[in-house]
Motif scaffolding. Sequence first.
Motif, PDB file in Angstrom:
ATOM      1  N   LYS A 175       0.846  -1.193   0.000  1.00 40.02           N
ATOM      2  CA  LYS A 175       0.000   0.000   0.000  1.00 40.02           C
ATOM      3  C   LYS A 175       0.882   1.245   0.000  1.00 40.02           C
ATOM      4  O   LYS A 175       1.150   1.825   1.044  1.00 40.02           O
ATOM      5  CB  LYS A 175      -0.933   0.001   1.203  1.00 40.02           C
ATOM      6  CG  LYS A 175      -2.012  -1.042   1.115  1.00 40.02           C
ATOM      7  CD  LYS A 175      -3.004  -0.894   2.253  1.00 40.02           C
ATOM      8  CE  LYS A 175      -4.128  -1.882   2.095  1.00 40.02           C
ATOM      9  NZ  LYS A 175      -5.135  -1.720   3.154  1.00 40.02           N
ATOM     10  N   ASN A 176       1.325   1.634  -1.189  1.00 43.98           N
ATOM     11  CA  ASN A 176       2.138   2.839  -1.329  1.00 43.98           C
ATOM     12  C   ASN A 176       1.216   4.028  -1.564  1.00 43.98           C
ATOM     13  O   ASN A 176       0.370   3.987  -2.459  1.00 43.98           O
ATOM     14  CB  ASN A 176       3.115   2.692  -2.493  1.00 43.98           C
ATOM     15  CG  ASN A 176       4.167   1.648  -2.203  1.00 43.98           C
ATOM     16  OD1 ASN A 176       4.649   1.544  -1.074  1.00 43.98           O
ATOM     17  ND2 ASN A 176       4.516   0.853  -3.195  1.00 43.98           N
ATOM     18  N   PRO A 177       1.366   5.089  -0.783  1.00 46.91           N
ATOM     19  CA  PRO A 177       0.466   6.242  -0.917  1.00 46.91           C
ATOM     20  C   PRO A 177       0.638   6.943  -2.258  1.00 46.91           C
ATOM     21  O   PRO A 177       1.721   6.964  -2.841  1.00 46.91           O
ATOM     22  CB  PRO A 177       0.876   7.156   0.239  1.00 46.91           C
ATOM     23  CG  PRO A 177       2.260   6.742   0.589  1.00 46.91           C
ATOM     24  CD  PRO A 177       2.390   5.294   0.230  1.00 46.91           C
ATOM     25  N   LEU A 178      -0.470   7.504  -2.729  1.00 41.97           N
ATOM     26  CA  LEU A 178      -0.453   8.270  -3.972  1.00 41.97           C
ATOM     27  C   LEU A 178      -0.242   9.745  -3.653  1.00 41.97           C
ATOM     28  O   LEU A 178      -0.681  10.237  -2.616  1.00 41.97           O
ATOM     29  CB  LEU A 178      -1.788   8.103  -4.713  1.00 41.97           C
ATOM     30  CG  LEU A 178      -2.053   6.728  -5.291  1.00 41.97           C
ATOM     31  CD1 LEU A 178      -3.503   6.611  -5.753  1.00 41.97           C
ATOM     32  CD2 LEU A 178      -1.118   6.447  -6.448  1.00 41.97           C
ATOM     33  N   ARG A 179       0.418  10.439  -4.563  1.00 39.76           N
ATOM     34  CA  ARG A 179       0.601  11.890  -4.463  1.00 39.76           C
ATOM     35  C   ARG A 179      -0.311  12.521  -5.503  1.00 39.76           C
ATOM     36  O   ARG A 179      -0.316  12.106  -6.662  1.00 39.76           O
ATOM     37  CB  ARG A 179       2.043  12.273  -4.755  1.00 39.76           C
ATOM     38  CG  ARG A 179       3.005  11.728  -3.747  1.00 39.76           C
ATOM     39  CD  ARG A 179       4.403  12.144  -4.078  1.00 39.76           C
ATOM     40  NE  ARG A 179       5.339  11.521  -3.156  1.00 39.76           N
ATOM     41  CZ  ARG A 179       6.621  11.440  -3.355  1.00 39.76           C
ATOM     42  NH1 ARG A 179       7.149  11.963  -4.436  1.00 39.76           N
ATOM     43  NH2 ARG A 179       7.399  10.852  -2.469  1.00 39.76           N
ATOM     44  N   PHE A 180      -1.044  13.548  -5.101  1.00 42.01           N
ATOM     45  CA  PHE A 180      -2.012  14.175  -5.993  1.00 42.01           C
ATOM     46  C   PHE A 180      -1.496  15.503  -6.509  1.00 42.01           C
ATOM     47  O   PHE A 180      -0.867  16.265  -5.780  1.00 42.01           O
ATOM     48  CB  PHE A 180      -3.345  14.371  -5.264  1.00 42.01           C
ATOM     49  CG  PHE A 180      -4.012  13.070  -4.946  1.00 42.01           C
ATOM     50  CD1 PHE A 180      -4.815  12.453  -5.881  1.00 42.01           C
ATOM     51  CD2 PHE A 180      -3.803  12.446  -3.733  1.00 42.01           C
ATOM     52  CE1 PHE A 180      -5.410  11.242  -5.607  1.00 42.01           C
ATOM     53  CE2 PHE A 180      -4.393  11.233  -3.450  1.00 42.01           C
ATOM     54  CZ  PHE A 180      -5.203  10.632  -4.395  1.00 42.01           C
ATOM     55  N   ARG A 181      -1.776  15.746  -7.789  1.00 37.38           N
ATOM     56  CA  ARG A 181      -1.466  17.031  -8.418  1.00 37.38           C
ATOM     57  C   ARG A 181      -2.793  17.659  -8.788  1.00 37.38           C
ATOM     58  O   ARG A 181      -3.624  17.025  -9.445  1.00 37.38           O
ATOM     59  CB  ARG A 181      -0.607  16.830  -9.663  1.00 37.38           C
ATOM     60  CG  ARG A 181      -0.065  18.164 -10.205  1.00 37.38           C
ATOM     61  CD  ARG A 181       0.364  18.019 -11.595  1.00 37.38           C
ATOM     62  NE  ARG A 181      -0.875  17.573 -12.258  1.00 37.38           N
ATOM     63  CZ  ARG A 181      -1.015  17.379 -13.542  1.00 37.38           C
ATOM     64  NH1 ARG A 181      -0.045  17.523 -14.327  1.00 37.38           N
ATOM     65  NH2 ARG A 181      -2.154  16.992 -14.061  1.00 37.38           N
TER      66      ARG A 181
END
Length: 123
Positions: free
Chosen positions: A93-99
Motif C-alpha cells: 500500500k504505497n500512498p499516492l501523491r495528488f497534483r
Amino acid sequence: MNTRSTLVDRAHADKRQALLLKQAPLEFARAVYGINDHAGGRTETMAAREVARAQQRQGMPLTEERAEQRARAYLPTPGQEHCPRCWVVYGQKNPLRFREASEELPETASCHSCGAEYATSSD
C-alpha cells in the motif's frame, strides 16, 4: 463549520475514490498480460518486467489468482489512497501523491514507487 465546503470535499473524495476503484481491474489485466508474457518467454515487455520484479521482491511467483484477489480487495479510503498497481502486483500500500487540476489537465495521482499515474478527476 462550513457545510458547503464539507459537502464539496466529500463529493470530490467520493469521485476520486470511484475513479481509483476502476483502476484495480485494469491493473489486474496488466498483471495477467505480464504473467503470460513472462511464461511465454517475452520478458522484454513492461508488464513482464513488472512481474519479474514482483517475483524478485516477494521471493515467489505472482499468480493470476493472487493478483485477482488483490484487485477485488483494493479499497482506497479518502485521505489514505494507495496505488492500485503496487497493491495488485506487489501487495504493498504505497500512498499516492495528488497534483491539482489545471485548465489543461485533470487532477492526477502518481505513485513514487512504481511510477504509475492515474487521472482522478474527469473534468
